[in-house]
Design a protein around this motif. Structure first.
Motif, PDB file in Angstrom:
ATOM      1  N   UNK A  38       0.811  -1.171   0.134  1.00  0.00           N
ATOM      2  CA  UNK A  38       0.022  -0.129   0.064  1.00  0.00           C
ATOM      3  C   UNK A  38       0.730   1.301  -0.086  1.00  0.00           C
ATOM      4  N   UNK A  39       1.921   1.190   0.842  1.00  0.00           N
ATOM      5  CA  UNK A  39       2.843   2.388   0.974  1.00  0.00           C
ATOM      6  C   UNK A  39       3.631   2.631  -0.620  1.00  0.00           C
ATOM      7  N   UNK A 214      -9.733   3.454   6.371  1.00  0.00           N
ATOM      8  CA  UNK A 214     -10.335   2.019   7.235  1.00  0.00           C
ATOM      9  C   UNK A 214     -10.128   0.918   6.473  1.00  0.00           C
ATOM     10  N   UNK A 215      -8.774   0.738   6.177  1.00  0.00           N
ATOM     11  CA  UNK A 215      -8.252  -0.522   5.404  1.00  0.00           C
ATOM     12  C   UNK A 215      -8.397  -1.559   6.310  1.00  0.00           C
ATOM     13  N   UNK A 227     -14.733 -14.078   1.251  1.00  0.00           N
ATOM     14  CA  UNK A 227     -13.663 -13.115   1.659  1.00  0.00           C
ATOM     15  C   UNK A 227     -14.414 -12.391   2.919  1.00  0.00           C
ATOM     16  N   UNK A 228     -13.672 -12.855   4.309  1.00  0.00           N
ATOM     17  CA  UNK A 228     -14.307 -12.310   5.375  1.00  0.00           C
ATOM     18  C   UNK A 228     -13.213 -11.771   6.183  1.00  0.00           C
ATOM     19  N   UNK A 229     -13.654 -10.971   7.310  1.00  0.00           N
ATOM     20  CA  UNK A 229     -12.737 -10.336   8.368  1.00  0.00           C
ATOM     21  C   UNK A 229     -13.193 -10.868   9.835  1.00  0.00           C
ATOM     22  N   UNK A 278      -6.328  -6.770   0.913  1.00  0.00           N
ATOM     23  CA  UNK A 278      -6.747  -5.513   1.374  1.00  0.00           C
ATOM     24  C   UNK A 278      -8.127  -4.825   0.889  1.00  0.00           C
ATOM     25  N   UNK A 279      -9.130  -4.615   1.776  1.00  0.00           N
ATOM     26  CA  UNK A 279     -10.262  -3.846   1.275  1.00  0.00           C
ATOM     27  C   UNK A 279     -10.179  -2.514   1.967  1.00  0.00           C
ATOM     28  N   UNK A 280     -10.667  -1.501   1.615  1.00  0.00           N
ATOM     29  CA  UNK A 280     -10.892  -0.142   1.934  1.00  0.00           C
ATOM     30  C   UNK A 280     -12.354   0.186   2.377  1.00  0.00           C
TER      31      UNK A 280
END
Length: 660
Positions: A38-39, A214-215, A227-229, A278-280
């Motif tokens: 991401x950076x 809010x990633x 796809x879950x968190x 990654x999701x935002x």
């Protein structure tokens, strides 16, 4: 130029811990590769601020603070600023986190051999490295000029929440904002990293996270391929355990997809993290290994990235279960819950005190009633006013109270102070005279312009402001100014509490004396030793800020509630934002243990101070929500309150010969 991941994996050797002496690798914590990726794309996405949240014992400081700082210092060849809360912590970060990493790398010969702190004993200030760039340490204790006088493109801050409080002696913004001004000359080319353990919702780290992308990391369930968190609520099995060993054996994650809810093994969790994506905010991933990301990333210059115990592969699921099982049996449940949320799950703690003190801007705006601006409700029994003093602006508030303690904000406003055109104390005095003119003109009460019975000005601040406040009291002829309907009595006041100009706790006198003439609820009135002597109110700011917030929490139709004059749209936005600018949060004080402190969410809180003093003035005039017989006190010497303290004021006041 190498990417930050290439730099880290090729140059960084871990100086301590489980993998001491090993080359850094993103394979140990797969989320670190996502963070560095991401950076690497930040410029294309318009990100120039980076906020990192993670649990303890994950390499959080190394990945969120040290490696980014060293990348820009050693690879990009930039002068960098390291922002830390105190000089002691600056020394700790240098000796324990930054210097050991450099010493293990091929850049060791670039380390400075001179400068404060280079030998390891003193607190570091600034080091120039052998290849040219400088590492500058800035602390929350650095003077305003020290922060403003250094320029860089890159700022790296650790323990961000400790910068929340503004410098009590500073007339500028809070300390972190002052550090950010060092980047101003670079405009949108500036780079800023903020790293911290999450504390509470009201503190800076969580606010920055919410305001950014809010990633988070999405993991593919090996069973349903969604796809879950997984979060804390999806970690189960340990709750029914009777022993620690049983909890370690049974603790596991389940798929958050309700249609699946399959139990994950340790291997499932590892594989899922290795393939994480990654999701935002507002984005989702369609099911399947090649699922498409749906939704656009938020338009913001801040990448905010959070990982939790789910992603921390330094801990097995048994380790997480052990922490949860022990916390559930800790005698101090609130402290244990705080540690689990903040240090394990990277979530803010919300205790009873936080919830009780939290008021929203929208909730305050919703208290606008039907009474027009500048008009006192017919049910009112007294009218008061108060003003918060500043070098450039004076914020005043006028309020009315009814017989059951309901507070109605009649009017408020700002008086400009011309400090740039004349002596500061003279400019403030002119502003106070303008406020006195407003009080003398009065506000409409049953068709009659009416002056406040009592008016209080905040005499805290710089010496010039205090001088102007006392001069104003002196020239009101013993504390009174004539109005069209009675007299307004003006008092000087000083607030005491955490975050005030001298950070002094309020000390309630044990009884009345020659100097202390009256003891009220969260305040007392004393004679100030000067010529001529004047009465000064000493206020427990923590008590009265809590009192004001309690009024806002009280249902609108209930005794002791809070109301605003009629307004439309966002007319009350500025007032509401300032009234909610501070929140009461628990903190650990080494000398006093767990204490509640008022923490600033926003720099501007002047209307909160003015409204608080209106509450004090109402209490002086006898306003109470609940009335009843006061229990008898032990005999003591008492001082009679003379009528010239409060005068025979319209709408309330002390009658001659009565005790307040």
């Amino acid at each position: 130029m190498r990417t930050i991941r290439e730099f880290a994996e090729q140059e960084i050797v871990l100086p301590d811990g489980k993998f001491e002496g090993f080359q850094f690798s993103c394979k140990r914590q797969p989320w670190s590769g996502l963070w560095f990726a991401l950076i690497a794309i930040a410029a294309a996405m318009g990100w120039r601020r980076f906020v990192f949240l993670g649990p303890r014992q994950t390499g959080k400081t190394l990945l969120g603070f040290v490696i980014p700082l060293l990348y820009f210092l050693l690879e990009v060849l930039e002068t960098v600023i390291a922002g830390v809360p105190s000089g002691t912590m600056a020394g700790d970060k240098w000796r324990e986190n930054i210097k050991p990493v450099i010493e293990k790398s091929r850049y060791a010969d670039l380390l400075p051999t001179s400068g404060k702190g280079s030998k390891g004993g003193d607190e570091p200030t600034a080091f120039q490295f052998g290849h040219g760039p400088t590492l500058k340490f800035m602390t929350a204790g650095t003077g305003d000029k020290g922060r403003a006088g250094f320029t860089s493109r890159c700022l790296f801050v650790t323990e961000t929440d400790e910068f929340d409080k503004s410098a009590s002696t500073s007339e500028e913004a809070d300390k972190l904002t002052q550090m950010e001004h060092c980047l101003d000359s670079y405009s949108d080319q500036a780079i800023e990293f903020l790293e911290c353990t999450v504390t509470t919702e009201g503190r800076r780290t969580w606010r920055e996270y919410q305001a950014g992308t809010c990633s988070s990391v999405r993991l593919m369930c090996p069973y349903c391929q969604c796809w879950v968190t997984p979060e804390r609520e999806h970690f189960v099995g340990w709750q029914e355990a009777k022993t620690l060993e049983e909890a370690r054996a049974n603790g596991h994650f389940i798929c958050p997809n309700g249609k699946c809810a399959k139990a994950w093994s340790d291997e499932d969790r590892v594989v899922a993290n290795v393939g994480g994506r990654v999701v935002h905010r507002g984005q989702e991933i369609q099911p399947g290994p090649e699922g498409e990301v749906v939704g656009e990333a938020p338009k913001t210059n801040t990448l905010s990235f959070r990982v939790s115990a789910t992603n921390n592969l330094f801990w097995s699921m048994a380790d997480i279960a052990e922490r949860e099982w022990k916390a559930a049996r800790d005698p101090d449940q609130e402290n244990a819950e705080r540690e689990m949320l903040q240090f394990v799950w990277s979530l803010p703690f919300k205790g009873a005190e936080e919830e009780a003190s939290k008021i929203s801007i929208q909730g305050i705006q919703a208290r606008a009633g039907q009474t027009p601006r500048g008009h006192v409700p017919d049910s009112a029994v007294c009218l008061v006013s108060a003003i918060d003093l500043g070098r450039w602006r004076l914020h005043w508030v006028t309020a009315a109270f009814d017989a059951v303690g309901t507070m109605h904000i009649v009017d408020y406003g700002v008086i400009a102070v011309s400090s740039g055109e004349m002596a500061e104390e003279q400019a403030v005095l002119l502003g106070l005279r303008e406020w006195r003119d407003l009080c003398e003109a009065g506000w409409g009460w049953k068709g009659v312009p009416t002056s406040p019975a009592c008016a209080i000005l905040d005499a805290a601040g710089g010496d010039k402001i205090v001088e102007a406040a006392y001069a104003f009291i002196d020239e009101t002829s013993g504390g009174r100014a004539a109005g069209p309907n009675g007299r307004t009595v003006f008092y000087a006041s000083k607030g005491h509490g955490f975050g005030q100009h001298k950070s002094t706790n309020y000390s309630r006198p044990v009884g009345v004396s020659e100097r202390c003439k009256y003891i009220g609820e969260g305040y007392h009135i004393a004679i100030l030793e000067r010529k001529p002597p004047i009465y000064e109110i000493h206020v427990d700011d923590d008590f009265w800020k809590t009192w004001i917030h309690a009024r806002v929490h009280t249902p609108a139709e209930t005794a002791g509630s809070f109301h605003l004059f009629a307004a439309g749209g966002n007319d009350h936005l500025t007032y509401a934002k300032q009234l909610s600018a501070e929140q009461r949060l628990p903190e650990w004080d080494p000398k006093r243990g767990r204490v509640l402190r008022w923490v600033a969410k926003y720099r501007e809180n002047h209307y909160l101070d003015g409204t608080k003093l209106c509450g004090v003035a109402g209490n002086m005039l006898g306003v109470k929500v609940v009335r009843g017989e006061v229990p008898p006190r032990p005999p003591r010497k008492r001082t009679q309150v003379k009528s010239d303290w409060l005068g025979s004021a319209s709408g309330g006041g002390a009658e001659k010969g009565k005790w307040i």
